[in-house]
Scaffold this motif. Sequence first.
Motif, short mmCIF file in Angstrom:
data_model
loop_
_atom_site.label_atom_id
_atom_site.label_comp_id
_atom_site.label_asym_id
_atom_site.label_seq_id
_atom_site.Cartn_x
_atom_site.Cartn_y
_atom_site.Cartn_z
N ALA A 64 7.46 0.23 60.17
CA ALA A 64 6.40 0.45 59.19
C ALA A 64 5.34 1.38 59.76
N ALA A 65 4.89 2.32 58.94
CA ALA A 65 3.79 3.21 59.30
C ALA A 65 2.85 3.24 58.11
N HIS A 66 1.82 2.39 58.15
CA HIS A 66 0.91 2.21 57.03
C HIS A 66 1.71 1.73 55.82
N ALA A 67 1.63 2.41 54.70
CA ALA A 67 2.34 1.94 53.51
C ALA A 67 3.76 2.49 53.42
N GLN A 68 4.18 3.25 54.43
CA GLN A 68 5.51 3.87 54.43
C GLN A 68 6.41 3.13 55.41
N GLY A 69 7.58 2.73 54.93
CA GLY A 69 8.56 2.09 55.80
C GLY A 69 9.76 3.00 56.00
N TRP A 70 10.37 2.92 57.18
CA TRP A 70 11.53 3.76 57.48
C TRP A 70 12.69 2.88 57.97
N ILE A 71 13.87 3.16 57.47
CA ILE A 71 15.08 2.52 57.99
C ILE A 71 15.50 3.31 59.23
N VAL A 72 15.41 2.68 60.36
CA VAL A 72 15.74 3.34 61.62
C VAL A 72 17.24 3.25 61.92
N PHE A 73 17.87 2.16 61.47
CA PHE A 73 19.28 1.96 61.81
C PHE A 73 19.90 1.01 60.79
N LEU A 74 21.09 1.34 60.32
CA LEU A 74 21.87 0.45 59.46
C LEU A 74 23.34 0.69 59.78
N ALA A 75 24.04 -0.37 60.17
CA ALA A 75 25.46 -0.22 60.53
C ALA A 75 26.18 -1.55 60.36
N THR A 76 27.46 -1.44 60.03
CA THR A 76 28.35 -2.60 59.95
C THR A 76 29.65 -2.25 60.65
N LEU A 77 30.18 -3.18 61.42
CA LEU A 77 31.47 -2.91 62.06
C LEU A 77 32.51 -2.59 60.99
N GLU A 78 33.40 -1.68 61.32
CA GLU A 78 34.35 -1.16 60.33
C GLU A 78 35.16 -2.27 59.67
N GLU A 79 35.57 -3.25 60.45
CA GLU A 79 36.41 -4.31 59.90
C GLU A 79 35.67 -5.22 58.92
N TRP A 80 34.32 -5.12 58.90
CA TRP A 80 33.53 -5.97 58.02
C TRP A 80 32.86 -5.18 56.90
N GLN A 81 33.24 -3.94 56.75
CA GLN A 81 32.67 -3.13 55.68
C GLN A 81 33.28 -3.53 54.33
N SER A 82 32.65 -3.10 53.26
CA SER A 82 33.08 -3.38 51.88
C SER A 82 33.00 -4.87 51.55
N GLN A 83 32.12 -5.58 52.24
CA GLN A 83 31.92 -7.00 51.93
C GLN A 83 30.47 -7.29 51.55
N GLY A 84 29.72 -6.23 51.26
CA GLY A 84 28.35 -6.43 50.81
C GLY A 84 27.34 -6.69 51.91
N ILE A 85 27.77 -6.53 53.16
CA ILE A 85 26.85 -6.82 54.26
C ILE A 85 25.69 -5.83 54.28
#
Length: 428
Positions: A64-85
């Motif tokens: 968070a930087a004041h009223a602005q938020g940033w997604i720094v990292f988002l990842a899911t292991l390949e075998e667990w993708q497509s499950q809504g994680i």
Amino acid sequence: MTGWRLRDFHPDDLDGILALWEEIKASGTEPVYGLSEVLASCEKDDAVVAVVGEKVVGAVVGRAAHAQGWIVFLATLEEWQSQGIGSALLMALEAKMAPHGLSKLSALMPDTESRVDAFLSRGFEVKQNLRYFERHIPVQREELRLLGELGGRVLPRDLWDNVGGMAAEKELLERRLVMPLAKSQLAEQFGVAPPRAVVLFGPPGTGKTTFAKAIASRLEWSFVEVFPSRLAADPRGLAGALRETFLKISELEHAVVFIDEVEEIAAHRSGEPPSPMQGVTNELLKIIPAFRDQPDRLLICATNFIRALDSAFLRHGRFDYVIPIGLPDAAARRSIWERYIPASTRGAVDLDQLVESSSGFSPADIEYAARRASQNALEDAVYTAGGASIQSGPSTADYVAAISSTRTTVSAEVAAEFLEDIDTLARL
């Protein structure tokens, strides 16, 4: 049962974050944020992980930087993708960051990233016609304290471009010094050892200090000027203070270290009994090899009287280059004059006449003459003309008069000796 659950990040999850990072890199995608930034945000900002048992299979990190938020990292292991994680992680992060009072949550993604369904399903919009700019800050906050203790500073980035004229000297310094240091890996590939120490020599006022600062500016390295006259007042004595100063300098990541008028502490050693300055010269001769062993730093010593330097000081192995910096040629004088003539009168001044009349002038001489012409023209307009008909600025005649009354810094004898020194002592 989904088989996975969400919880807040804790330090034991670092290995799991690293595994996610390595899988992204292995896929050929280059993350926007560096690993060190992601790990730092995990511990001090907001992070949520998806786990199966205690194995981390997904993670999201926000800042968070004041009223602005940033997604720094988002990842899911390949075998667990497509499950809504991914979508669940984003929802959990948004809830976790709610106390920051965010009005916007944004994410930067590599243009090769195709797995964006999690963002789209959470209501994120793809913004078109945006560019991502990035700049690495060359001197980190931790260094600034030490730099302040040394009296050093970070110089503006445009000093190199602002050096007027002197094209031959600039090209030589660019090729011999700046390029191998700025592209050290490429230099190593070609078997070129980046320079560690150089001497700039030439008559007074020719711009040696200006070039030293411009080199630091060009490299974006810290600039530290060592003043022997100030160190002499240290209770440890000049030699001890010099040694301590260079020990502190060794803690900097990158640095250009400048010693002006180095002949004061590296003059010919002679006489019985030895003079106190001989101990200082000996100390400096020991410091230079140790300094050369440290990467990403450059020692620049400048002298007006290279003949006064101790012969051991200049030998191969201590200094990579001994570079002459002479009086500006016609093109350089023109560029220097253009810097000091005000825009209001530039078109009316005969620049060719000024360039010709100032042959043998150093940059400092030209600056003095230009400022004197401006001051005289102002006084004449205000006091002599009484303000009745004030001209727009100094005229050609004002500049010519100032040139004729300026005593040049470099005599004909000194200029001739400089040419001899180039033949006998220069090392390019």
